[in-house]
Design a protein around this motif. Structure first.
Motif, PDB file in Angstrom:
ATOM      1  N   UNK A   1     -51.083  -9.436  75.548  1.00 26.83           N
ATOM      2  CA  UNK A   1     -51.341  -9.892  74.624  1.00 26.83           C
ATOM      3  C   UNK A   1     -50.894 -11.221  75.410  1.00 26.83           C
ATOM      4  N   UNK A   2     -49.733 -11.287  75.097  1.00 24.67           N
ATOM      5  CA  UNK A   2     -48.653 -12.379  75.359  1.00 24.67           C
ATOM      6  C   UNK A   2     -49.091 -13.141  76.559  1.00 24.67           C
ATOM      7  N   UNK A   3     -49.516 -12.798  77.380  1.00 17.76           N
ATOM      8  CA  UNK A   3     -49.878 -13.567  78.209  1.00 17.76           C
ATOM      9  C   UNK A   3     -50.914 -13.899  78.235  1.00 17.76           C
ATOM     10  N   UNK A   4     -52.218 -13.664  77.106  1.00 19.01           N
ATOM     11  CA  UNK A   4     -53.685 -14.042  76.938  1.00 19.01           C
ATOM     12  C   UNK A   4     -53.329 -15.239  75.997  1.00 19.01           C
ATOM     13  N   UNK A   5     -52.403 -14.987  74.956  1.00 22.79           N
ATOM     14  CA  UNK A   5     -51.636 -15.904  74.127  1.00 22.79           C
ATOM     15  C   UNK A   5     -51.432 -17.244  74.707  1.00 22.79           C
ATOM     16  N   UNK A   6     -50.333 -17.242  75.936  1.00 21.56           N
ATOM     17  CA  UNK A   6     -50.108 -17.765  77.049  1.00 21.56           C
ATOM     18  C   UNK A   6     -51.134 -18.793  77.601  1.00 21.56           C
ATOM     19  N   UNK A   7     -51.561 -18.124  77.505  1.00 21.94           N
ATOM     20  CA  UNK A   7     -52.725 -19.097  78.785  1.00 21.94           C
ATOM     21  C   UNK A   7     -53.257 -19.606  77.877  1.00 21.94           C
ATOM     22  N   UNK A   8     -54.259 -19.339  76.944  1.00 24.55           N
ATOM     23  CA  UNK A   8     -54.906 -19.791  75.101  1.00 24.55           C
ATOM     24  C   UNK A   8     -53.875 -21.155  74.690  1.00 24.55           C
ATOM     25  N   UNK A   9     -52.829 -21.291  74.818  1.00 24.64           N
ATOM     26  CA  UNK A   9     -51.824 -21.918  73.754  1.00 24.64           C
ATOM     27  C   UNK A   9     -51.886 -23.399  75.342  1.00 24.64           C
ATOM     28  N   UNK A  10     -51.690 -22.932  76.620  1.00 28.28           N
ATOM     29  CA  UNK A  10     -52.069 -23.913  77.799  1.00 28.28           C
ATOM     30  C   UNK A  10     -53.174 -24.276  77.793  1.00 28.28           C
ATOM     31  N   UNK A  11     -54.303 -23.673  77.703  1.00 28.61           N
ATOM     32  CA  UNK A  11     -55.232 -24.519  77.902  1.00 28.61           C
ATOM     33  C   UNK A  11     -55.795 -24.980  76.393  1.00 28.61           C
TER      34      UNK A  11
END
Length: 99
Positions: free
Chosen positions: A4-14
């Protein structure tokens, strides 16, 4: 939790990269995607994949129905029969057709 943390970080980066790229880049990507989707080779490949998927689904239905016999609910059997009677060129529930 790690995923979940990886997903949120990827979402923020995108989001950040997308915001920096701006509207012009968005329009470029949109135009490129439209051109690719209208390419005859891409369309033929998509139609071929859809056709092969329908054939595989038909074979799977026959294999399952042979093993299940009369255990398939009537509502499911009626829906499958209706879909098969419409033929390959009919539109499905999602508004696409096998053209």
């Amino acid at each position: 939790m790690r995923y979940k943390l990886t997903f949120v970080a990827g979402l923020a980066l995108g989001f950040v990269l997308g915001a920096r790229a701006g509207r012009e880049r968005y329009e470029q990507l949109k135009k490129s995607a439209r051109e690719i989707s209208q390419n005859p080779a891409v369309r033929n490949a998509a139609e071929s994949a859809a056709h092969n998927g329908r054939e595989a689904a038909g074979k799977a239905f026959h294999a399952v129905s042979d093993r299940m016999g009369e255990h398939v609910p009537d509502s499911v059997a009626e829906r499958v029969r209706a879909l098969r009677e419409r033929g390959p060129a009919a539109e499905d529930d999602w508004g696409t057709s096998n053209t």
